[in-house]
Motif scaffolding. Structure first.
Motif, short mmCIF file in Angstrom:
data_model
loop_
_atom_site.label_atom_id
_atom_site.label_comp_id
_atom_site.label_asym_id
_atom_site.label_seq_id
_atom_site.Cartn_x
_atom_site.Cartn_y
_atom_site.Cartn_z
N MET A 1 1.10 -1.13 -0.13
CA MET A 1 -0.14 -0.09 0.05
C MET A 1 0.80 1.31 0.01
N THR A 2 0.36 2.17 -0.82
CA THR A 2 1.37 3.43 -0.88
C THR A 2 0.80 4.53 0.01
N THR A 3 1.66 5.32 0.49
CA THR A 3 1.56 6.44 1.43
C THR A 3 0.25 7.45 0.72
N ARG A 4 -0.97 7.54 1.50
CA ARG A 4 -2.02 8.54 0.97
C ARG A 4 -1.77 9.77 0.77
N PRO A 5 -1.67 10.55 -0.51
CA PRO A 5 -1.43 11.72 -0.69
C PRO A 5 -2.48 12.70 -0.13
N GLN A 6 -2.58 13.92 -0.28
CA GLN A 6 -3.55 15.00 0.13
C GLN A 6 -4.66 14.88 -0.87
N LEU A 7 -5.72 14.22 -0.54
CA LEU A 7 -6.72 14.14 -1.49
C LEU A 7 -7.74 15.29 -1.37
N GLN A 8 -8.41 15.66 -2.28
CA GLN A 8 -9.29 16.66 -2.38
C GLN A 8 -10.50 16.17 -2.86
N VAL A 9 -10.49 15.18 -4.06
CA VAL A 9 -11.48 14.87 -4.54
C VAL A 9 -11.72 13.29 -4.61
N LEU A 10 -12.95 12.77 -4.39
CA LEU A 10 -13.20 11.27 -4.38
C LEU A 10 -14.12 11.14 -5.42
N PHE A 11 -13.68 10.51 -6.68
CA PHE A 11 -14.39 10.05 -7.83
C PHE A 11 -15.10 8.85 -7.38
N PHE A 12 -16.36 8.42 -7.92
CA PHE A 12 -16.83 6.90 -7.56
C PHE A 12 -17.51 6.32 -8.96
N ASP A 13 -16.93 5.11 -9.09
CA ASP A 13 -17.68 4.14 -9.89
C ASP A 13 -19.09 4.13 -9.12
N VAL A 14 -20.14 4.02 -10.08
CA VAL A 14 -21.52 3.75 -9.15
C VAL A 14 -22.12 2.39 -9.45
N PHE A 15 -22.31 1.92 -10.50
CA PHE A 15 -23.00 0.81 -10.79
C PHE A 15 -22.15 -0.55 -10.42
N VAL A 152 -17.87 12.73 -6.31
CA VAL A 152 -18.24 13.10 -7.61
C VAL A 152 -18.50 11.58 -8.25
N THR A 153 -19.58 11.34 -8.90
CA THR A 153 -19.78 10.27 -9.60
C THR A 153 -18.83 10.22 -10.95
N LEU A 154 -18.30 9.15 -11.30
CA LEU A 154 -17.31 8.78 -12.53
C LEU A 154 -17.90 7.45 -13.12
N SER A 155 -18.98 7.63 -14.04
CA SER A 155 -19.61 6.30 -14.43
C SER A 155 -19.75 6.15 -16.01
N ASN A 156 -19.63 4.87 -16.20
CA ASN A 156 -19.58 4.66 -17.87
C ASN A 156 -21.03 4.76 -18.12
N THR A 157 -21.64 5.66 -18.28
CA THR A 157 -23.21 5.80 -18.75
C THR A 157 -23.40 7.45 -19.26
N TYR A 158 -24.38 7.75 -19.45
CA TYR A 158 -25.09 9.37 -19.73
C TYR A 158 -25.34 10.00 -18.75
N ASN A 159 -25.19 11.29 -18.63
CA ASN A 159 -25.64 11.97 -17.42
C ASN A 159 -26.85 12.14 -17.06
N GLU A 160 -28.07 12.10 -17.94
CA GLU A 160 -29.28 12.02 -17.54
C GLU A 160 -29.71 10.82 -16.85
N LEU A 161 -29.10 9.66 -17.07
CA LEU A 161 -29.37 8.32 -16.40
C LEU A 161 -28.80 8.43 -15.05
N MET A 162 -27.65 8.87 -14.87
CA MET A 162 -26.94 9.05 -13.59
C MET A 162 -27.59 10.10 -12.74
N THR A 163 -27.97 11.18 -13.23
CA THR A 163 -28.81 12.23 -12.64
C THR A 163 -30.20 11.49 -11.97
N ASN A 164 -30.86 10.79 -12.75
CA ASN A 164 -31.94 10.15 -12.35
C ASN A 164 -31.77 8.89 -11.20
N LEU A 165 -30.87 8.19 -11.58
CA LEU A 165 -30.39 7.36 -10.51
C LEU A 165 -30.21 7.79 -9.26
N VAL A 166 -29.21 8.93 -9.08
CA VAL A 166 -28.65 9.78 -7.75
C VAL A 166 -29.93 10.24 -7.08
#
Length: 269
Positions: A1-15, A152-166
């Motif tokens: 495991m590597t040392t954790r950097p100073q993270l500001q943003v977490l992106f998430f796969d959703v499905f 932030v979501t980062l998903s292999n789909t289109y924005n309207e679908l993801m907005t609906n799901l969220v």
């Protein structure tokens, strides 16, 4: 495991990572079959009824999305819904749960009398991915993570679908990003690097949270911190485990995003 950097943003796969998909999709289709069989079944053939009572949806769910993960070329992003409908139609025809109308226009995917569902009902079933439920730890964990990070979501789909799901699942993301915004599919670097640029941060200030090692591999190659949250039945490339890709691992028997928040120094149980 590597040392954790100073993270500001977490992106998430959703499905599969934030929202459960395998069991809910299977349950939705199974429930729809039971409801159809318990309704006025005068037009449903006995052969179809027998097949429906014995079907095992979990074996076939992957066919819905397996071909939609192309990595290059021009993509009709909204066509993912049409693709899933066609896949569902093909699957149910193979199981003899519907009787395709071969004389109808091929683009209509019509069915004959005696099928378990009509065209309208099938189209509704094909939209199940618009309203998948979150994992039990998702919303609480994100509430905790939102105290310190942009999520932030980062998903292999289109924005309207993801907005609906969220919206349907009330998942408290701060931003909704999808692959169509970057004209590619993960694991193309354009998606990860484009998302970081859009958020105004460097790749090393980003983490990707995912239940899929191939996604994490792509993100890590772009400089992201790779956080693996194990989910039941979600890993499709277990052979990648030998590559030691994740920088952090949340095991399946831990508490998902809540454990992640605590590992990142956030308390809130």
């Amino acid at each position: 495991m590597t040392t954790r950097p100073q993270l500001q943003v977490l992106f998430f796969d959703v499905f599969g990572t934030c929202a459960a998909q395998r069991t809910p999709v299977a349950d939705t289709l199974s429930r729809a079959a039971i409801e159809a069989l318990e309704s006025d079944t005068s037009s449903v053939s006995s052969e179809v009824r027998s097949k429906a009572m014995k079907m095992e949806w979990n074996k076939d769910v992957d066919v819905f999305t397996s071909e939609s993960k192309e990595k290059h070329g021009n993509v009709d992003w909204r066509a993912v819904d049409k693709y899933r409908f066609k896949s569902l139609h093909k699957l149910l025809a193979q199981l003899s749960l519907i009787i395709p109308d071969e004389e109808a226009d091929a683009s209509e995917l019509a069915v004959k009398e005696g099928s378990l569902w009509n065209e309208s009902q099938l189209k509704q079933l094909g939209l199940v991915w618009h309203h998948l439920p979150p994992w039990p730890d998702t919303c609480r964990g994100l509430d905790m993570l939102n105290k310190q990070f942009s999520t932030v979501t980062l998903s292999n789909t289109y924005n309207e679908l993801m907005t609906n799901l969220v919206a349907h699942s009330s998942i408290p993301f701060k931003h909704v990003y999808t692959s169509d915004m970057f004209q590619s599919f993960k694991p193309n670097p354009k998606v990860y690097l484009g998302a970081a640029e859009k958020m105004g941060v460097k790749p090393e200030e980003c983490g990707l949270v995912a239940a899929h090692l191939n996604d994490l591999k792509g993100a890590k190659a772009c400089g992201f911190y790779a956080i693996y949250v194990e989910r039941p039945l979600e890993e499709k490339t277990p052979e990648l485990q030998e590559e030691n890709i994740p920088d952090m691992v949340i095991k399946e028997d831990e508490d998902g995003f809540i454990t992640l928040a605590e590992r990142l120094g956030i308390q809130g149980r």
